[in-house]
Write an enzyme that holds these catalytic residues in place. Structure first.
Site, PDB file in Angstrom:
ATOM      1  CB  SER A   1     -34.400  16.117  -5.850  1.00 55.69           C
ATOM      2  OG  SER A   1     -33.982  16.982  -4.776  1.00 55.69           O
TER       3      SER A   1
HETATM    4  N1  SAH Z   1     -30.264  19.663  -4.242  1.00 61.10           N
HETATM    5  C1  SAH Z   1     -29.884  18.180  -4.044  1.00 61.10           C
HETATM    6  C2  SAH Z   1     -30.880  17.561  -3.137  1.00 61.10           C
HETATM    7  C3  SAH Z   1     -30.901  18.286  -1.822  1.00 61.10           C
HETATM    8  S1  SAH Z   1     -31.260  17.259  -0.406  1.00 61.10           S
HETATM    9  C4  SAH Z   1     -29.631  17.088  -5.037  1.00 61.10           C
HETATM   10  O1  SAH Z   1     -29.758  17.607  -6.258  1.00 61.10           O
HETATM   11  O2  SAH Z   1     -29.099  16.085  -4.850  1.00 61.10           O
HETATM   12  C5  SAH Z   1     -31.383  18.566   0.799  1.00 61.10           C
HETATM   13  C6  SAH Z   1     -30.326  19.025   1.386  1.00 61.10           C
HETATM   14  O3  SAH Z   1     -30.196  20.371   1.980  1.00 61.10           O
HETATM   15  C7  SAH Z   1     -29.360  18.249   2.259  1.00 61.10           C
HETATM   16  O4  SAH Z   1     -28.170  17.684   1.761  1.00 61.10           O
HETATM   17  C8  SAH Z   1     -29.332  18.773   3.270  1.00 61.10           C
HETATM   18  O5  SAH Z   1     -28.056  18.664   4.066  1.00 61.10           O
HETATM   19  C9  SAH Z   1     -29.384  20.305   2.955  1.00 61.10           C
HETATM   20  N2  SAH Z   1     -29.558  21.420   4.007  1.00 61.10           N
HETATM   21  C10 SAH Z   1     -30.641  21.371   4.827  1.00 61.10           C
HETATM   22  N3  SAH Z   1     -30.666  22.417   5.593  1.00 61.10           N
HETATM   23  C11 SAH Z   1     -29.551  23.199   4.891  1.00 61.10           C
HETATM   24  C12 SAH Z   1     -28.937  24.383   5.549  1.00 61.10           C
HETATM   25  N4  SAH Z   1     -29.688  25.299   6.211  1.00 61.10           N
HETATM   26  N5  SAH Z   1     -27.944  25.034   4.750  1.00 61.10           N
HETATM   27  C13 SAH Z   1     -27.387  24.257   3.664  1.00 61.10           C
HETATM   28  N6  SAH Z   1     -27.808  22.994   3.240  1.00 61.10           N
HETATM   29  C14 SAH Z   1     -28.765  22.654   3.985  1.00 61.10           C
END
Ligand code: SAH
Length: 223
Positions: A62
Site C-alpha cells: 500500500s
Molecule cells: N497490507 C499489505 C497490502 C495488502 S494488498 C501491505 O502492507 O503490503 C492485499 C492483500 O490481501 C493481498 O496480498 C491479498 O492476497 C490479500 N487478501 C485478499 N483476500 C484475502 C483473504 N480472504 N484472506 C487473506 N488475505 C487476503
C-alpha cells in the site's frame, strides 16, 4: 548507505505530515520501519516514494499515506490485540506491531506470507503471528485456542458491500475496524466501524481508496 536510507525515511515522514498525518505515535512507528525491505529488488529506488508498488501475484504494497491514514484511524493502544487481513508484503503489519500488544495477520497467498514472515524475523518483530488462510472467515481456532475478540481489526483488501460477518463477530465490543468497501477499484471508500454492542455499529467514511479485492479461500499456486 545507512544515512542515505535514514534521510529517505525522514523525507517520507515529512511528506506524510504535509499531507495531514498528525498522530506522532503513527509517524514514529513508520519512522522505525524501513520500507525498502518489503519492496521487490527492481523497485528499490522507489521504496520511499509515497506510492503503492507491485509485490507479485497481482498484489501491491500500500501507499504509505494510506498505511498512515488507516493506522491513525485505528487509534491503537499498546494493550490491544490487533487482527490484520491481507498481510501482502508485511509492511502494514510491521508498523502495527510497533503500536499494539500482539498482531495477528492472515494472507491467502502462501509465497507472500512466507516472504513477509522472513522479513518479520529479520526485523526481530516478535509480537507478530502470521498464517496462510482465508481471512474472510476471521482468525481460526488453532490447537483449541481462539484469539478473538480483537480490540482492532484492519482489512487491507476491499470488501463488497460490508465487511464479512465473521470478522465483525470477532471484533470486541468497543473495538474499531477499518476496511475499504466497494465493488470496483474506482469506487471504494475506507470505512471505520465502531462496535457499540454485539450487533450495533457506528459507521463513518474516512476517504476514497483503491485496494485489490478481498477474495475467498486460500489462493491456488497458479493464481
Ligand atoms: N497490507 C499489505 C497490502 C495488502 S494488498 C501491505 O502492507 O503490503 C492485499 C492483500 O490481501 C493481498 O496480498 C491479498 O492476497 C490479500 N487478501 C485478499 N483476500 C484475502 C483473504 N480472504 N484472506 C487473506 N488475505 C487476503
Amino acid at each position: 548507505m545507512e544515512t542515505i536510507q535514514n534521510s529517505k525515511i525522514i523525507r517520507l515522514i515529512m511528506d506524510l505530515r504535509r499531507k495531514g498525518v498528525s498522530d506522532m505515535n503513527v509517524l514514529k512507528a513508520m519512522e522505525r520501519i524501513p520500507r525498502d525491505v518489503f519492496v521487490p529488488q527492481e523497485m528499490l529506488d522507489q521504496a520511499y516514494e509515497d506510492i503503492a508498488l507491485p509485490i507479485g501475484r497481482g498484489q501491491t504494497i500500500s501507499q504509505p499515506f494510506v498505511v498512515a491514514t488507516m493506522t491513525e484511524a485505528m487509534q491503537i493502544s499498546d494493550r490491544d490485540k490487533v487482527l490484520e487481513i491481507g498481510t501482502g508484503s508485511g509492511y502494514q503489519a510491521a508498523i502495527l506491531s510497533k503500536l499494539c500488544r500482539r498482531l495477528y495477520t492472515i494472507e491467502r497467498h502462501k509465497p507472500l506470507l512466507q516472504n513477509a514472515q522472513a522479513i518479520f524475523e529479520d526485523l526481530k518483530l516478535r509480537n507478530i503471528t502470521a498464517i496462510c488462510a482465508d481471512g474472510m472467515k476471521g482468525w481460526p481456532i488453532i490447537n483449541g485456542i481462539s484469539q478473538a475478540p480483537f480490540q482492532r481489526i484492519i482489512v487491507t483488501a476491499a470488501a463488497r458491500g460490508k465487511p464479512p460477518q465473521e470478522l465483525l463477530d470477532q471484533l470486541d465490543v468497543g473495538g474499531i475496524m477499518v476496511c475499504p468497501v466497494g465493488d470496483n477499484t474506482d469506487d471504494q471508500v475506507l470505512k471505520k466501524y465502531h462496535k457499540l454492542s454485539d450487533d450495533t455499529y457506528s459507521i463513518s467514511d474516512i476517504c476514497p481508496v483503491r485496494f485489490v479485492p478481498l477474495l475467498p479461500d486460500i489462493a491456488r499456486s497458479q493464481e
